[in-house]
Design a protein around this motif. Sequence first.
Motif, PDB file in Angstrom:
ATOM      1  N   PRO A 206     189.781  81.772  63.263  1.00 12.75           N
ATOM      2  CA  PRO A 206     189.175  80.779  62.298  1.00 12.75           C
ATOM      3  C   PRO A 206     189.172  79.281  62.864  1.00 12.75           C
ATOM      4  O   PRO A 206     188.380  78.406  62.882  1.00 12.75           O
ATOM      5  CB  PRO A 206     189.580  80.898  60.997  1.00 12.75           C
ATOM      6  CG  PRO A 206     190.146  82.189  60.953  1.00 12.75           C
ATOM      7  CD  PRO A 206     190.568  82.576  62.689  1.00 12.75           C
ATOM      8  N   GLN A 207     190.481  79.061  63.248  1.00 11.43           N
ATOM      9  CA  GLN A 207     191.001  77.628  63.741  1.00 11.43           C
ATOM     10  C   GLN A 207     190.079  77.307  64.946  1.00 11.43           C
ATOM     11  O   GLN A 207     189.874  76.214  65.042  1.00 11.43           O
ATOM     12  CB  GLN A 207     192.368  77.668  64.235  1.00 11.43           C
ATOM     13  CG  GLN A 207     193.341  77.530  62.662  1.00 11.43           C
ATOM     14  CD  GLN A 207     193.791  79.140  62.407  1.00 11.43           C
ATOM     15  OE1 GLN A 207     193.269  79.883  62.690  1.00 11.43           O
ATOM     16  NE2 GLN A 207     194.580  79.186  61.450  1.00 11.43           N
ATOM     17  N   LEU A 208     189.867  78.229  66.010  1.00  9.63           N
ATOM     18  CA  LEU A 208     189.081  77.908  67.040  1.00  9.63           C
ATOM     19  C   LEU A 208     187.638  77.988  66.871  1.00  9.63           C
ATOM     20  O   LEU A 208     187.116  77.059  67.163  1.00  9.63           O
ATOM     21  CB  LEU A 208     189.408  79.013  68.242  1.00  9.63           C
ATOM     22  CG  LEU A 208     191.019  79.229  68.752  1.00  9.63           C
ATOM     23  CD1 LEU A 208     191.000  80.271  69.766  1.00  9.63           C
ATOM     24  CD2 LEU A 208     191.434  77.744  69.226  1.00  9.63           C
ATOM     25  N   LEU A 210     186.222  77.209  64.293  1.00  8.48           N
ATOM     26  CA  LEU A 210     185.766  75.830  63.578  1.00  8.48           C
ATOM     27  C   LEU A 210     185.270  74.807  64.520  1.00  8.48           C
ATOM     28  O   LEU A 210     184.464  74.058  63.962  1.00  8.48           O
ATOM     29  CB  LEU A 210     186.676  75.309  62.497  1.00  8.48           C
ATOM     30  CG  LEU A 210     186.641  74.070  61.605  1.00  8.48           C
ATOM     31  CD1 LEU A 210     185.294  74.329  61.017  1.00  8.48           C
ATOM     32  CD2 LEU A 210     187.731  73.902  60.843  1.00  8.48           C
ATOM     33  N   GLY A 211     185.873  74.749  65.636  1.00  9.83           N
ATOM     34  CA  GLY A 211     186.026  73.689  66.621  1.00  9.83           C
ATOM     35  C   GLY A 211     184.811  74.258  67.519  1.00  9.83           C
ATOM     36  O   GLY A 211     184.679  73.694  68.967  1.00  9.83           O
ATOM     37  N   THR A 213     180.619  76.501  68.584  1.00 12.60           N
ATOM     38  CA  THR A 213     179.448  76.419  68.402  1.00 12.60           C
ATOM     39  C   THR A 213     178.676  77.532  67.878  1.00 12.60           C
ATOM     40  O   THR A 213     179.478  78.557  68.078  1.00 12.60           O
ATOM     41  CB  THR A 213     178.707  75.991  69.554  1.00 12.60           C
ATOM     42  OG1 THR A 213     178.815  76.916  70.610  1.00 12.60           O
ATOM     43  CG2 THR A 213     179.076  74.454  70.125  1.00 12.60           C
ATOM     44  N   ILE A 218     174.917  74.851  68.615  1.00 16.01           N
ATOM     45  CA  ILE A 218     175.119  73.412  67.835  1.00 16.01           C
ATOM     46  C   ILE A 218     176.614  73.651  67.388  1.00 16.01           C
ATOM     47  O   ILE A 218     177.122  74.660  66.764  1.00 16.01           O
ATOM     48  CB  ILE A 218     174.100  73.439  66.703  1.00 16.01           C
ATOM     49  CG1 ILE A 218     172.931  73.395  67.201  1.00 16.01           C
ATOM     50  CG2 ILE A 218     174.373  72.047  66.084  1.00 16.01           C
ATOM     51  CD1 ILE A 218     171.844  73.632  66.209  1.00 16.01           C
ATOM     52  N   GLY A 219     177.434  72.643  67.311  1.00 16.40           N
ATOM     53  CA  GLY A 219     178.613  72.607  66.891  1.00 16.40           C
ATOM     54  C   GLY A 219     178.793  72.939  65.408  1.00 16.40           C
ATOM     55  O   GLY A 219     177.960  72.155  64.584  1.00 16.40           O
ATOM     56  N   LEU A 221     180.787  71.795  62.861  1.00 14.59           N
ATOM     57  CA  LEU A 221     181.046  70.693  61.976  1.00 14.59           C
ATOM     58  C   LEU A 221     179.728  69.710  62.097  1.00 14.59           C
ATOM     59  O   LEU A 221     179.328  69.243  61.167  1.00 14.59           O
ATOM     60  CB  LEU A 221     182.033  70.022  62.499  1.00 14.59           C
ATOM     61  CG  LEU A 221     183.645  70.853  62.158  1.00 14.59           C
ATOM     62  CD1 LEU A 221     184.600  70.250  63.059  1.00 14.59           C
ATOM     63  CD2 LEU A 221     183.830  70.480  60.829  1.00 14.59           C
ATOM     64  N   GLN A 222     178.787  69.593  63.298  1.00 11.37           N
ATOM     65  CA  GLN A 222     177.991  68.925  63.640  1.00 11.37           C
ATOM     66  C   GLN A 222     176.650  69.343  62.880  1.00 11.37           C
ATOM     67  O   GLN A 222     176.073  68.678  62.026  1.00 11.37           O
ATOM     68  CB  GLN A 222     177.605  68.663  64.947  1.00 11.37           C
ATOM     69  CG  GLN A 222     178.628  67.672  65.799  1.00 11.37           C
ATOM     70  CD  GLN A 222     179.899  68.359  66.042  1.00 11.37           C
ATOM     71  OE1 GLN A 222     180.116  69.687  65.818  1.00 11.37           O
ATOM     72  NE2 GLN A 222     180.831  67.704  66.788  1.00 11.37           N
ATOM     73  N   PRO A 295     190.568  74.730  56.258  1.00 12.78           N
ATOM     74  CA  PRO A 295     189.547  74.113  56.887  1.00 12.78           C
ATOM     75  C   PRO A 295     188.236  75.040  57.109  1.00 12.78           C
ATOM     76  O   PRO A 295     187.036  74.593  56.929  1.00 12.78           O
ATOM     77  CB  PRO A 295     189.863  73.112  57.776  1.00 12.78           C
ATOM     78  CG  PRO A 295     191.392  73.129  57.540  1.00 12.78           C
ATOM     79  CD  PRO A 295     191.680  74.631  56.974  1.00 12.78           C
TER      80      PRO A 295
END
Lengths: 560, 74
Positions: A206-208, A210-211, A213, A218-219, A221-222, A295
């Motif tokens: 999950p930690q990877l 999240l950052g 695409t 598309i990212g 978070l973006q 997060p």
Amino acid sequence: MDVQAWTFLLVGLSFALYIGVAILSRASSTGEFYVAGKGVSPIANGLATAADWMSAASFIGMAGLIAFDGMDGSVYLMGWTGGYVLLALLLAPYLRKFGKFTVPDFIGDRYGSQAARLVAIICAIFVSFTYIAGQMKGVGVVFSRFLEVEIHWGVIIGMVLVFFYAVLGGMKGITYTQVAQYCVLIFAYTIPAVFLAFMVTGNPVPQLALGSTDEGGIGLLQKLDGMLTDLGFKNYTEYHKNTLDIVCITAALMLGTAGLPHVIIRFFTVKRVRDARSSAGWALLFIAVLYTTAPAIAVFARTNLLATVPGTAHVDQPGWFKTWEDVGLIKWNDLDGDGIVTHVGKSHPTMANELVIDKDIMVLANPEIAGLPDWVIALVAAGGLAAALSTAAGLLMVISSAVSHDLVKRTFRPNISERGELLAARIAASVAVICAGLLGIWPPGFVTQVVAFAFGLAASSFFPAILLGIFWKRFNVAGAVSGMLCGIIFTAAYIIWFKYFDPNRSIEGPNPNWWFGISPEGIGTLGMLLNFVVAIPVALLTPPPSREIQDLVEHIRTPA
Amino acid sequence: MCWILLLLSIWAFVSFGCGILLAPWLNNFTLPGTMYPLGFWFAQQGSIYIFVILIFVYVLLMNRLDRKYGVKEA
């Protein structure tokens, strides 16, 4: 098998595991009852501390808060982890070296004063009861939602279980059940996140994920930022609160963490000072696993929610929408009467929001929203119970030792026998379990507000008293008591005023009357500064502590 | 003692510095190799990793000091 059968099975198995562990680790002396005989290994203590620390709020509530607050929710992530650095570097090893059983023990002996001990006992009991009410309520909510048991029966089942291992096993029983509970809760928290991460990005961490695409390149978070701004919400990756308030809340949560008695008490259970240091590291490592996953869950949950709910007709909403609507945690008010659920932010040009979602349901509903298998949903219920029960047990320990050790043994009946004290500890724990259960069944309306109070209180009273007590030999009882009183009274007055009396108290968002824009959640930081500002001059103007106490401080500070 | 002050300044720098005060500016960049805005990463991931590392560095430093001064605990 349906969700409910899976939940009964997994919750039943986890409870059987806790009971089994508790039977194997009964306490037979006060040393075992209060501090598990000081024989817990650093890794086991790290696991137990992590379970002790991560409450129903961390497990059930935090990801939901972050999902709706976005970047502003970072205060919880940094605040509830950063305190461990202070604890490890400034407090834990020295308190372990001091070698007693409780926090009031330290305050009473370091300042050579029964009055200071009494203030510490009252603070410890107040903070712990505040917290416990929330845990028991969490137990009740999980039971009622997943097992369709009445909330009060849920609380009673939880009480019986905690009674069993806390009263019989004391700290020893609690420690090893907490180790088991950590395993259950972390598994329950990360499995749905791994599923979701893999589904969305193809990366199971999950930690990877999240950052990275989505399949469209598309990212994540973006993409979420884009969805939110299109619907007229604030964007996710930037702060929207006043910076000073963000700093103060983060600091208050950190300092409060470092001053909370149920966390500090765990570092009394290890064999050596060096073990106290390393177990703080292990504890934070195990906590970080959940706190860095949160997060990711927050972003997955918010994105899924925005992708499925807004713009869909109410009759076509998925099953989970209706289940949570039935319990009143999702509220829909069809303002424009078109039968479609409109969910938009305040700055949307044309539409008005019709949907109110309780932030607390995000973690529990997330697996259902994403359509994960039934056993994953059941696992989340078992995990939520593990988080709530482990924290409740740790807090019960603080209450029972404050009563039997600090109040009975050290204050009123110094001659009490070992067996008598153990009996007193068990009676105190039993009474505390019953009070906690009652608070869970009939929670006083102010429970959520008093959590801010607990942190503010710990930050503005215990933290400076312990820190100065360790690092400044010349610091005396007059300084400690005047500082603690000023810190507590200031913090309490500010919180009570702005929660209950201020004319603007009911407006949402920042209150223009807050001093420098600092919210009641962050005021503990100012309370702590005030404590230092008062305590230091008062200590300098009054006589230094006795030779014996100065030697005690010297002793705490020298290794071995 | 110097070491503790150094570790604590790193603690304050990554959380209050990078995670809060500098975050709006750091958000103009992304964490290399990922799509994380850098300020967001510090606030919700990075500071926590660094906290864990800080404690273990402290543990190693203190254990080395203990050995240097021949401190042995039962």
